[in-house]
Design an enzyme around this catalytic site. Structure first.
Site, PDB file in Angstrom:
ATOM      1  N   ASN A   1       0.873  -1.181   0.000  1.00  0.00           N
ATOM      2  CA  ASN A   1       0.000   0.000   0.000  1.00  0.00           C
ATOM      3  C   ASN A   1       0.908   1.228   0.000  1.00  0.00           C
ATOM      4  O   ASN A   1       1.486   1.579   1.021  1.00  0.00           O
ATOM      5  CB  ASN A   1      -0.887  -0.042   1.255  1.00  0.00           C
ATOM      6  CG  ASN A   1      -1.705   1.223   1.442  1.00  0.00           C
ATOM      7  OD1 ASN A   1      -1.762   2.075   0.552  1.00  0.00           O
ATOM      8  ND2 ASN A   1      -2.332   1.348   2.597  1.00  0.00           N
TER       9      ASN A   1
ATOM     10  N   LYS B   1       0.179   4.273  -0.275  1.00  0.00           N
ATOM     11  CA  LYS B   1      -0.436   5.477   0.314  1.00  0.00           C
ATOM     12  C   LYS B   1      -0.172   6.693  -0.589  1.00  0.00           C
ATOM     13  O   LYS B   1      -0.105   6.552  -1.800  1.00  0.00           O
ATOM     14  CB  LYS B   1       0.056   5.666   1.744  1.00  0.00           C
ATOM     15  CG  LYS B   1      -0.128   4.391   2.572  1.00  0.00           C
ATOM     16  CD  LYS B   1       0.036   4.568   4.043  1.00  0.00           C
ATOM     17  CE  LYS B   1      -0.171   3.230   4.727  1.00  0.00           C
ATOM     18  NZ  LYS B   1      -0.087   3.303   6.172  1.00  0.00           N
TER      19      LYS B   1
ATOM     20  N   HIS C   1      -9.453   0.965   4.805  1.00  0.00           N
ATOM     21  CA  HIS C   1      -8.194   1.152   5.524  1.00  0.00           C
ATOM     22  C   HIS C   1      -8.424   2.074   6.717  1.00  0.00           C
ATOM     23  O   HIS C   1      -9.227   2.999   6.646  1.00  0.00           O
ATOM     24  CB  HIS C   1      -7.138   1.753   4.578  1.00  0.00           C
ATOM     25  CG  HIS C   1      -5.777   1.767   5.191  1.00  0.00           C
ATOM     26  ND1 HIS C   1      -5.370   2.758   6.051  1.00  0.00           N
ATOM     27  CD2 HIS C   1      -4.747   0.896   5.093  1.00  0.00           C
ATOM     28  CE1 HIS C   1      -4.126   2.493   6.450  1.00  0.00           C
ATOM     29  NE2 HIS C   1      -3.733   1.367   5.883  1.00  0.00           N
TER      30      HIS C   1
ATOM     31  N   GLU D   1      -6.837   4.481   7.852  1.00  0.00           N
ATOM     32  CA  GLU D   1      -6.663   5.918   7.573  1.00  0.00           C
ATOM     33  C   GLU D   1      -7.915   6.491   6.907  1.00  0.00           C
ATOM     34  O   GLU D   1      -8.281   7.641   7.139  1.00  0.00           O
ATOM     35  CB  GLU D   1      -5.409   6.130   6.701  1.00  0.00           C
ATOM     36  CG  GLU D   1      -4.140   5.976   7.531  1.00  0.00           C
ATOM     37  CD  GLU D   1      -2.938   5.441   6.775  1.00  0.00           C
ATOM     38  OE1 GLU D   1      -2.900   5.507   5.538  1.00  0.00           O
ATOM     39  OE2 GLU D   1      -2.021   4.934   7.454  1.00  0.00           O
TER      40      GLU D   1
ATOM     41  N   GLU E   1      -5.374  -5.227  10.542  1.00  0.00           N
ATOM     42  CA  GLU E   1      -4.342  -4.234  10.817  1.00  0.00           C
ATOM     43  C   GLU E   1      -4.658  -3.504  12.118  1.00  0.00           C
ATOM     44  O   GLU E   1      -5.486  -2.581  12.129  1.00  0.00           O
ATOM     45  CB  GLU E   1      -4.286  -3.199   9.688  1.00  0.00           C
ATOM     46  CG  GLU E   1      -4.012  -3.776   8.328  1.00  0.00           C
ATOM     47  CD  GLU E   1      -3.464  -2.700   7.379  1.00  0.00           C
ATOM     48  OE1 GLU E   1      -2.304  -2.835   6.971  1.00  0.00           O
ATOM     49  OE2 GLU E   1      -4.181  -1.734   7.088  1.00  0.00           O
TER      50      GLU E   1
ATOM     51  N   GLY F   1       2.327   2.216  10.812  1.00  0.00           N
ATOM     52  CA  GLY F   1       3.248   3.341  10.663  1.00  0.00           C
ATOM     53  C   GLY F   1       3.937   3.753  11.952  1.00  0.00           C
ATOM     54  O   GLY F   1       4.574   4.795  12.020  1.00  0.00           O
TER      55      GLY F   1
ATOM     56  N   SER G   1       3.339  -2.133  10.348  1.00  0.00           N
ATOM     57  CA  SER G   1       4.787  -2.151  10.555  1.00  0.00           C
ATOM     58  C   SER G   1       5.444  -3.492  10.212  1.00  0.00           C
ATOM     59  O   SER G   1       6.375  -3.924  10.897  1.00  0.00           O
ATOM     60  CB  SER G   1       5.151  -1.727  11.984  1.00  0.00           C
ATOM     61  OG  SER G   1       4.717  -0.396  12.220  1.00  0.00           O
TER      62      SER G   1
HETATM   63  P1  PGA Z   1       2.807   0.256   7.695  1.00  0.00           P
HETATM   64  O1  PGA Z   1       1.370   0.447   7.011  1.00  0.00           O
HETATM   65  O2  PGA Z   1       3.405  -1.008   7.151  1.00  0.00           O
HETATM   66  O3  PGA Z   1       3.587   1.478   7.307  1.00  0.00           O
HETATM   67  O4  PGA Z   1       2.567   0.172   9.168  1.00  0.00           O
HETATM   68  C1  PGA Z   1       0.521  -0.646   6.814  1.00  0.00           C
HETATM   69  C2  PGA Z   1      -0.786  -0.186   6.235  1.00  0.00           C
HETATM   70  O5  PGA Z   1      -1.228   0.920   6.570  1.00  0.00           O
HETATM   71  O6  PGA Z   1      -1.413  -0.893   5.419  1.00  0.00           O
END
Ligand code: PGA
Length: 252
Positions: A9, A11, A96, A98, A168, A174, A214
């Protein structure tokens, strides 16, 4: 036997030129890796068409990060499922965290998006997960169950069979904090049990449940060796070809 699926992803990262560089590196490094692991990349909208052209004849599939549930109309700035199909997307990330927290997406909106994705022949990567507060309040299972029940409301078996679930934990996205392999496995097992109640044991056994939050080359092995973890949705570590490839290799 479920096969691991690793999805990147991106982003809101990588302009068109940067996307071309990263995709070319990913294609070169995945050549000959074999087909026993699924690979998906989800670049920004502005790179999708070019990505699709570059990915032809590669082992890497294309996905988008978001879509609107309506099939067209006065929704300034939005994109339909059919538009994503027309530029070669097979997958789309839906729900997601976010999108849920920064853009107000509710389980009801996510449910409409999933239905719209299926109508257009897209395969959704359906994201769920609890916040830190919810984990500390020991309501992780309730939160995940509600997201699944409401997100999947009215979705029939035939469509459900096309879904990838991504668990997740929001506190791990993140942040550099990962759920321990045992913590993740516990929730994945719970999700599979719930799917077996909502659909069938056969579908529960075959659905791909990715872990996200992460995921890095140095923790991928341990996470992916858990029995109910079938791959990863990778954010930060997918922005560089070498770390993304290391995670794909761990999934083999
Ligand atoms: P990250 O993001 O690996 O940077 O924690 C994962 C995601 O948001 O799908």
């Amino acid at each position: 036997m479920r096969k691991n699926v690793i999805a990147g992803n991106w982003k809101m990262n990588k302009d068109l030129n940067e996307s071309v560089v990263l995709i070319s590196e990913i294609i070169n490094s995945t050549k000959g890796l074999g087909s026993n692991v699924g690979i998906i990349i989800c670049p920004p909208f502005t790179s999708l068409e070019t990505a699709n052209a570059l990915l032809k004849n590669s082992d890497v599939a294309l996905g988008a990060q978001n879509m609107h549930y309506e099939s067209g109309g006065a929704y300034t700035g939005e994109i339909t499922a059919n538009m994503l199909r027309a530029v070669g997307c097979k997958y789309v990330i839906v729900g997601h965290s976010e999108r849920r927290t920064l853009f107000g997406e509710t389980n009801e909106i996510i449910n409409k998006k999933l239905k719209s994705a299926f109508n257009s022949g897209l395969y959704p990567i359906f994201c769920i997960g609890e916040t830190l507060e919810e984990r500390e309040g020991e309501i992780t299972e309730q939160v995940v169950e509600k997201q699944i029940r409401e997100g999947l409301a009215g979705i029939v078996e035939n469509d459900f069979a096309k879904i990838i679930i991504a668990y997740e934990p929001v506190w791990a996205i993140g942040t550099g904090k990962t759920a321990s392999p045992e913590q993740a496995q516990e929730v994945h097992k719970f999700i599979r049990k719930l799917i077996s109640e909502l659909y069938s044991a056969v579908l529960a056994d075959s659905v791909t449940i990715q872990y996200g939050g992460s995921v890095k080359p140095d923790n991928a092995n341990e996470l992916l060796s858990q029995p109910d973890i079938d791959g990863a949705l990778v954010g930060g570590a997918c922005l560089q070809a070498d770390s993304f490839i290391e995670i794909i290799k761990a999934a083999k």
